[in-house]
Design a protein around this motif. Sequence first.
Motif, PDB file in Angstrom:
ATOM      1  N   GLN A 186       0.803  -1.216   0.000  1.00  0.00           N
ATOM      2  CA  GLN A 186       0.000   0.000   0.000  1.00  0.00           C
ATOM      3  C   GLN A 186       0.841   1.273   0.000  1.00  0.00           C
ATOM      4  OE1 GLN A 186      -3.177  -2.074   3.028  1.00  0.00           O
ATOM      5  NE2 GLN A 186      -3.140   0.132   2.961  1.00  0.00           N
ATOM      6  N   LEU A 187       2.155   1.132   0.153  1.00  0.00           N
ATOM      7  CA  LEU A 187       3.013   2.294   0.330  1.00  0.00           C
ATOM      8  C   LEU A 187       3.936   2.519  -0.859  1.00  0.00           C
ATOM      9  CD1 LEU A 187       4.053   1.619   4.034  1.00  0.00           C
ATOM     10  CD2 LEU A 187       2.389   3.310   3.242  1.00  0.00           C
ATOM     11  N   THR A 188       4.367   3.749  -1.009  1.00  0.00           N
ATOM     12  CA  THR A 188       5.361   4.107  -2.017  1.00  0.00           C
ATOM     13  C   THR A 188       6.452   4.926  -1.336  1.00  0.00           C
ATOM     14  OG1 THR A 188       4.107   6.108  -2.594  1.00  0.00           O
ATOM     15  CG2 THR A 188       3.670   4.129  -3.893  1.00  0.00           C
ATOM     16  N   VAL A 189       7.519   5.229  -2.085  1.00  0.00           N
ATOM     17  CA  VAL A 189       8.591   6.073  -1.560  1.00  0.00           C
ATOM     18  C   VAL A 189       7.963   7.365  -1.020  1.00  0.00           C
ATOM     19  CG1 VAL A 189      10.654   7.365  -2.216  1.00  0.00           C
ATOM     20  CG2 VAL A 189      10.231   5.096  -3.194  1.00  0.00           C
ATOM     21  N   PRO A 190       8.348   7.816   0.173  1.00  0.00           N
ATOM     22  CA  PRO A 190       9.605   7.551   0.882  1.00  0.00           C
ATOM     23  C   PRO A 190       9.638   6.305   1.765  1.00  0.00           C
ATOM     24  CG  PRO A 190       8.358   9.185   2.093  1.00  0.00           C
ATOM     25  CD  PRO A 190       7.572   8.893   0.840  1.00  0.00           C
ATOM     26  N   PHE A 191       8.583   5.467   1.765  1.00  0.00           N
ATOM     27  CA  PHE A 191       8.602   4.252   2.570  1.00  0.00           C
ATOM     28  C   PHE A 191       9.285   3.138   1.785  1.00  0.00           C
ATOM     29  CE2 PHE A 191       5.259   6.756   4.421  1.00  0.00           C
ATOM     30  CZ  PHE A 191       5.458   6.582   5.782  1.00  0.00           C
ATOM     31  N   VAL A 192      10.275   2.501   2.410  1.00  0.00           N
ATOM     32  CA  VAL A 192      11.072   1.484   1.737  1.00  0.00           C
ATOM     33  C   VAL A 192      11.267   0.298   2.674  1.00  0.00           C
ATOM     34  CG1 VAL A 192      13.266   0.969   0.595  1.00  0.00           C
ATOM     35  CG2 VAL A 192      12.305   3.275   0.442  1.00  0.00           C
ATOM     36  N   ARG A 193      11.097  -0.901   2.141  1.00  0.00           N
ATOM     37  CA  ARG A 193      11.362  -2.129   2.896  1.00  0.00           C
ATOM     38  C   ARG A 193      12.874  -2.324   2.992  1.00  0.00           C
ATOM     39  NH1 ARG A 193       8.006  -6.825   3.230  1.00  0.00           N
ATOM     40  NH2 ARG A 193       8.837  -8.222   4.827  1.00  0.00           N
ATOM     41  N   VAL A 194      13.387  -2.500   4.212  1.00  0.00           N
ATOM     42  CA  VAL A 194      14.830  -2.654   4.398  1.00  0.00           C
ATOM     43  C   VAL A 194      15.204  -3.982   5.057  1.00  0.00           C
ATOM     44  CG1 VAL A 194      15.218  -0.164   4.539  1.00  0.00           C
ATOM     45  CG2 VAL A 194      14.814  -1.469   6.635  1.00  0.00           C
ATOM     46  N   HIS A 195      14.191  -4.712   5.509  1.00  0.00           N
ATOM     47  CA  HIS A 195      14.434  -5.937   6.271  1.00  0.00           C
ATOM     48  C   HIS A 195      13.132  -6.723   6.274  1.00  0.00           C
ATOM     49  CE1 HIS A 195      15.205  -8.429   9.882  1.00  0.00           C
ATOM     50  NE2 HIS A 195      16.480  -8.249   9.606  1.00  0.00           N
ATOM     51  N   ASN A 196      13.215  -8.022   6.527  1.00  0.00           N
ATOM     52  CA  ASN A 196      11.991  -8.826   6.633  1.00  0.00           C
ATOM     53  C   ASN A 196      11.031  -8.271   7.675  1.00  0.00           C
ATOM     54  OD1 ASN A 196      12.593 -10.706   4.646  1.00  0.00           O
ATOM     55  ND2 ASN A 196      13.615 -12.105   6.058  1.00  0.00           N
ATOM     56  N   SER A 197      11.575  -7.541   8.661  1.00  0.00           N
ATOM     57  CA  SER A 197      10.756  -7.043   9.768  1.00  0.00           C
ATOM     58  C   SER A 197      10.528  -5.545   9.759  1.00  0.00           C
ATOM     59  CB  SER A 197      11.400  -7.432  11.113  1.00  0.00           C
ATOM     60  OG  SER A 197      11.500  -8.837  11.241  1.00  0.00           O
ATOM     61  N   SER A 223      19.055  -5.536   5.521  1.00  0.00           N
ATOM     62  CA  SER A 223      19.450  -6.879   5.100  1.00  0.00           C
ATOM     63  C   SER A 223      19.908  -6.867   3.646  1.00  0.00           C
ATOM     64  CB  SER A 223      18.295  -7.859   5.276  1.00  0.00           C
ATOM     65  OG  SER A 223      17.273  -7.601   4.331  1.00  0.00           O
ATOM     66  N   GLU A 224      20.711  -7.848   3.273  1.00  0.00           N
ATOM     67  CA  GLU A 224      21.223  -7.949   1.904  1.00  0.00           C
ATOM     68  C   GLU A 224      20.087  -8.061   0.896  1.00  0.00           C
ATOM     69  OE1 GLU A 224      24.269  -7.716   0.594  1.00  0.00           O
ATOM     70  OE2 GLU A 224      24.992  -7.149   2.581  1.00  0.00           O
ATOM     71  N   LYS A 225      19.005  -8.709   1.290  1.00  0.00           N
ATOM     72  CA  LYS A 225      17.866  -8.909   0.398  1.00  0.00           C
ATOM     73  C   LYS A 225      17.273  -7.590  -0.082  1.00  0.00           C
ATOM     74  CE  LYS A 225      13.276 -11.100   0.340  1.00  0.00           C
ATOM     75  NZ  LYS A 225      12.310 -11.914   1.132  1.00  0.00           N
ATOM     76  N   PHE A 226      17.257  -6.592   0.781  1.00  0.00           N
ATOM     77  CA  PHE A 226      16.604  -5.328   0.456  1.00  0.00           C
ATOM     78  C   PHE A 226      17.579  -4.168   0.281  1.00  0.00           C
ATOM     79  CE2 PHE A 226      12.397  -6.925   1.015  1.00  0.00           C
ATOM     80  CZ  PHE A 226      12.450  -7.847   2.047  1.00  0.00           C
ATOM     81  N   LYS A 227      18.863  -4.432   0.413  1.00  0.00           N
ATOM     82  CA  LYS A 227      19.853  -3.354   0.420  1.00  0.00           C
ATOM     83  C   LYS A 227      19.888  -2.581  -0.895  1.00  0.00           C
ATOM     84  CE  LYS A 227      24.723  -2.422   1.369  1.00  0.00           C
ATOM     85  NZ  LYS A 227      26.028  -3.017   1.761  1.00  0.00           N
ATOM     86  N   ASP A 228      19.896  -3.286  -2.034  1.00  0.00           N
ATOM     87  CA  ASP A 228      20.008  -2.612  -3.328  1.00  0.00           C
ATOM     88  C   ASP A 228      18.828  -1.671  -3.575  1.00  0.00           C
ATOM     89  OD1 ASP A 228      22.380  -3.897  -3.774  1.00  0.00           O
ATOM     90  OD2 ASP A 228      21.548  -5.418  -5.146  1.00  0.00           O
ATOM     91  N   GLY A 229      17.620  -2.143  -3.280  1.00  0.00           N
ATOM     92  CA  GLY A 229      16.442  -1.305  -3.490  1.00  0.00           C
ATOM     93  C   GLY A 229      16.449  -0.092  -2.580  1.00  0.00           C
ATOM     94  N   PHE A 230      16.875  -0.300  -1.352  1.00  0.00           N
ATOM     95  CA  PHE A 230      16.955   0.807  -0.399  1.00  0.00           C
ATOM     96  C   PHE A 230      17.986   1.838  -0.846  1.00  0.00           C
ATOM     97  CE2 PHE A 230      19.298   2.340   3.447  1.00  0.00           C
ATOM     98  CZ  PHE A 230      18.357   3.279   3.850  1.00  0.00           C
ATOM     99  N   MET A 231      19.179   1.381  -1.234  1.00  0.00           N
ATOM    100  CA  MET A 231      20.244   2.307  -1.626  1.00  0.00           C
ATOM    101  C   MET A 231      19.913   3.020  -2.938  1.00  0.00           C
ATOM    102  SD  MET A 231      22.262   2.459   0.829  1.00  0.00           S
ATOM    103  CE  MET A 231      23.337   3.634  -0.034  1.00  0.00           C
ATOM    104  N   ALA A 232      19.120   2.388  -3.781  1.00  0.00           N
ATOM    105  CA  ALA A 232      18.704   3.058  -5.024  1.00  0.00           C
ATOM    106  C   ALA A 232      17.891   4.304  -4.693  1.00  0.00           C
ATOM    107  CB  ALA A 232      17.894   2.112  -5.886  1.00  0.00           C
ATOM    108  N   VAL A 233      17.063   4.220  -3.660  1.00  0.00           N
ATOM    109  CA  VAL A 233      16.295   5.385  -3.227  1.00  0.00           C
ATOM    110  C   VAL A 233      17.217   6.424  -2.587  1.00  0.00           C
ATOM    111  CG1 VAL A 233      14.480   6.187  -1.644  1.00  0.00           C
ATOM    112  CG2 VAL A 233      14.190   4.043  -2.914  1.00  0.00           C
TER     113      VAL A 233
END
Length: 239
Positions: A186-197, A223-233
């Motif tokens: 339901q969310l868009t940037v500036p909200f970003v998933r950075v970890h499973n939790s 986490s490594e899983k979400f790091k690339d997407g987070f750093m892209a933002v």
Amino acid sequence: MNLSCIIIDDEPNAVKLLEMLIGQTTQWQLLTKCYNGLEALAFLKENKHKVDFIFLDINMPHLSGMELAGLLPSDTKIVFTTAYSEFAAESYTFKTIDYLLKPITLKRFLAAQQKIEFYFGKTPAAVAMPVQSSDQEYFFVKSGKVLRKILLEHILYFEGEKEYVRVVTHTDQLLIYRRLKDIEEQLTVPFVRVHNSYIVNTKQLNKIQDNHIYIGDKHIPVSEKFKDGFMAVINQRIF
């Protein structure tokens, strides 16, 4: 939501607690209180179509909650209440909405209330979709009988806790019955998933260091899983 329920429990103090919680935090109609299985069977036989769900204790003399559940129509919706966690898996062989461990706290009851109303409403009771406003985006969190409006910009982060999500602002922490994945959708940037939790509001970050995000006193791992997407933002904001 106007639902009808009954309490089946041989412990008077447990019945009083549930009755108080229902009366103070819901709009449900408590039809009756039964102190043994036979009394409950008689009531349900006469009032089957008036009862939406039942609160059912497991450890009762003569006829246990599990035995009683086996005698009820298969479509009977049940919220089990017990001091024993070992029956949890077996309880879900019935139409079980929730499994409450005694002593039942207000926090846990409110989470169960959201789950129950979600079950009957078939629409998320805890969180509404973000709504576009001419000024700011917002959504609602159900807390007891109140729908509380929260501005998205005030949210620091969302923290997943199994079947629940904790919404954290500078002033509040609200627990809602939703999956973090549902919130993320339901969310868009500036909200970003950075970890499973965790989902973070990147506008609220103080700093990023050693694969950790700092929001006030809170350290959140990336986490490594979400790091690339987070750093892209984040890279879009680096000078």
